[in-house]
Design an enzyme around this catalytic site. Structure first.
Site, PDB file in Angstrom:
ATOM      1  N   GLU A 150       0.746  -1.164   0.068  1.00 10.06           N
ATOM      2  CA  GLU A 150      -0.020  -0.184  -0.011  1.00 10.06           C
ATOM      3  C   GLU A 150       0.726   1.333  -0.028  1.00 10.06           C
ATOM      4  O   GLU A 150       1.126   1.814   0.953  1.00 10.06           O
ATOM      5  CB  GLU A 150      -1.009   0.013   1.485  1.00 10.06           C
ATOM      6  CG  GLU A 150      -1.923   1.169   1.221  1.00 10.06           C
ATOM      7  CD  GLU A 150      -2.647   1.185   2.660  1.00 10.06           C
ATOM      8  OE1 GLU A 150      -2.617   0.514   3.368  1.00 10.06           O
ATOM      9  OE2 GLU A 150      -3.697   2.083   2.663  1.00 10.06           O
ATOM     10  N   LYS A 185      -2.617  -2.068  -3.130  1.00  6.54           N
ATOM     11  CA  LYS A 185      -3.485  -1.012  -2.575  1.00  6.54           C
ATOM     12  C   LYS A 185      -3.029   0.354  -2.727  1.00  6.54           C
ATOM     13  O   LYS A 185      -2.128   0.729  -2.302  1.00  6.54           O
ATOM     14  CB  LYS A 185      -3.869  -1.389  -1.171  1.00  6.54           C
ATOM     15  CG  LYS A 185      -4.853  -0.383  -0.247  1.00  6.54           C
ATOM     16  CD  LYS A 185      -5.396  -1.060   0.811  1.00  6.54           C
ATOM     17  CE  LYS A 185      -6.250   0.013   1.902  1.00  6.54           C
ATOM     18  NZ  LYS A 185      -6.959  -0.520   2.867  1.00  6.54           N
TER      19      LYS A 185
HETATM   20  P1  13P Z   1      -8.951   4.656   4.487  1.00  6.22           P
HETATM   21  O1  13P Z   1      -9.965   4.115   3.598  1.00  6.22           O
HETATM   22  O2  13P Z   1      -9.548   5.381   5.585  1.00  6.22           O
HETATM   23  O3  13P Z   1      -7.920   5.650   3.906  1.00  6.22           O
HETATM   24  O4  13P Z   1      -8.163   3.368   5.031  1.00  6.22           O
HETATM   25  C1  13P Z   1      -7.791   2.402   4.297  1.00  6.22           C
HETATM   26  C2  13P Z   1      -6.311   1.939   4.990  1.00  6.22           C
HETATM   27  O5  13P Z   1      -6.277   0.810   5.037  1.00  6.22           O
HETATM   28  C3  13P Z   1      -5.319   3.227   5.114  1.00  6.22           C
HETATM   29  O6  13P Z   1      -4.102   2.422   5.656  1.00  6.22           O
END
Ligand code: 13P
Length: 333
Positions: A177, A219
């Site tokens: 991510e 992600k």
């Molecule tokens: P948000 O959708 O609130 O941004 O959270 C997703 C997430 O996993 C952030 O690390």
């Protein structure tokens, strides 16, 4: 590494019309949200809130996986069922946030490096024994005049590669991510350039480390103007920019792509995903992994009236359903 086992988990996660629910807020983040709404920041309150999220009836129609936090993966419901067993009984994959948050990047003011590689192999083994089948690691990048620097992008990318490699050795699907934050007044073009450069370097490092791409999930943040930008942008513009960037930089063989909501307005995050799905056909499975965009309504309702769990769960289900509809391009507002 067992490639077949990794692919099986990916297939179960990336299953139409579902997406992933992130409830992996770290203790400080969860507490910050509780304080804002006047909820006591106790372990009991966090358990109560997470129980509401985990036991929401019918959520498995829209959600294929939950990402949990270390405290949560060990918790139980009031009637003594482990959270993990509740999710497993609904066919939901159990995920775990394994990074340890961010540290200042030495000699690079305002930039962050993600921490948590120390002891990661042992933690992954423990999480696997607790029922986790996938993991998440997040790095953050702030857009500024001179940031993110190439050094910061490269360092975080090398760390991603080490994390993903350890996950796959343990037959855990890694979610990588890289989040370009919405903080700032930059325009959509700037966000495009930063996201594109970042993804290029992330995938260069993942490939160099021999990561099995069909056994991992990206992600990502959307290509979007900064939240202090004064220029209004249509959902279709965000969708077109995001998909163009992903098409250019993300290999087709990857297991799937999911989006974080990143502090966008809940409905906007849903509309943007919906617009992207209508730009198809796309080379990869594309869906959501929202935290706030799905939880916000339920959290606010529960904070106001902790006795109305059913009402809060209905709000959660509605947001999950809207996200699910968006993931197949069928959301109508
Ligand atoms: P948000 O959708 O609130 O941004 O959270 C997703 C997430 O996993 C952030 O690390």
């Amino acid at each position: 590494m067992n490639e077949k086992a990794l692919i099986k988990i990916v297939k179960n996660l990336m299953k139409e019309p579902k997406g992933i629910l992130a409830i992996d807020e770290s203790m400080p983040t969860c507490n910050k949200r509780f304080i804002k709404l006047g909820v006591p920041t106790t372990k009991e309150k966090r358990q109560e809130y997470r129980e509401l999220l985990i036991t929401a009836p019918d959520i498995e129609r829209y959600i294929s996986g939950y990402i949990l936090f270390d405290e949560t993966i060990r918790q139980k419901t009031k009637d003594n069922k482990s959270f993990v067993s509740v999710l497993q009984s609904k066919g939901i994959e159990v995920g775990i946030k394994v990074d340890a948050g961010v540290l200042d990047f030495k000699d690079h003011e305002g930039e962050k490096i993600t921490d948590g590689l120390d002891g990661l192999n042992d933690r992954l083994k423990e999480y696997k024994s607790l029922g986790a089948t996938f993991a998440k690691w997040r790095a953050v990048y702030t857009i500024g005049e001179n940031t993110p620097s190439e050094d910061c992008i490269k360092k975080n990318a090398e760390i991603f590669a080490e994390y993903a490699s350890l996950c796959q050795e343990n037959n855990i699907v890694p979610i990588v991510e890289p989040e370009v934050l919405m903080d700032g007044d930059h325009n959509i073009e700037k966000c495009y350039d930063v996201t594109a450069k970042n993804l290029q370097i992330v995938f260069d490092e993942l490939k160099k480390a021999g990561i099995f791409l069909p056994g991992m999930i990206l992600k990502t943040s959307m290509v979007i103007p900064g939240k202090d930008s004064k220029v209004a942008v249509f959902n279709m513009e965000i969708a077109q920019n995001t998909i163009k960037c992903l098409r250019e930089k993300v290999p087709n063989e990857i297991g799937g792509i999911v989006f974080l909501s990143g502090g966008q307005d809940d409905i906007e995050a849903i509309k943007n995903l919906n617009a992207m799905r209508n730009l198809g056909p796309l080379p990869w499975f594309l869906t959501f992994s929202y935290g706030r965009a799905i939880q916000n309504g339920a959290l606010q309702a529960w904070a106001k009236n902790g006795n109305d769990v059913v009402g809060a769960q209905e709000l959660l289900l509605q947001s999950a359903k809207n996200s699910s509809l968006a993931s197949i391009g069928k959301y109508e507002n």
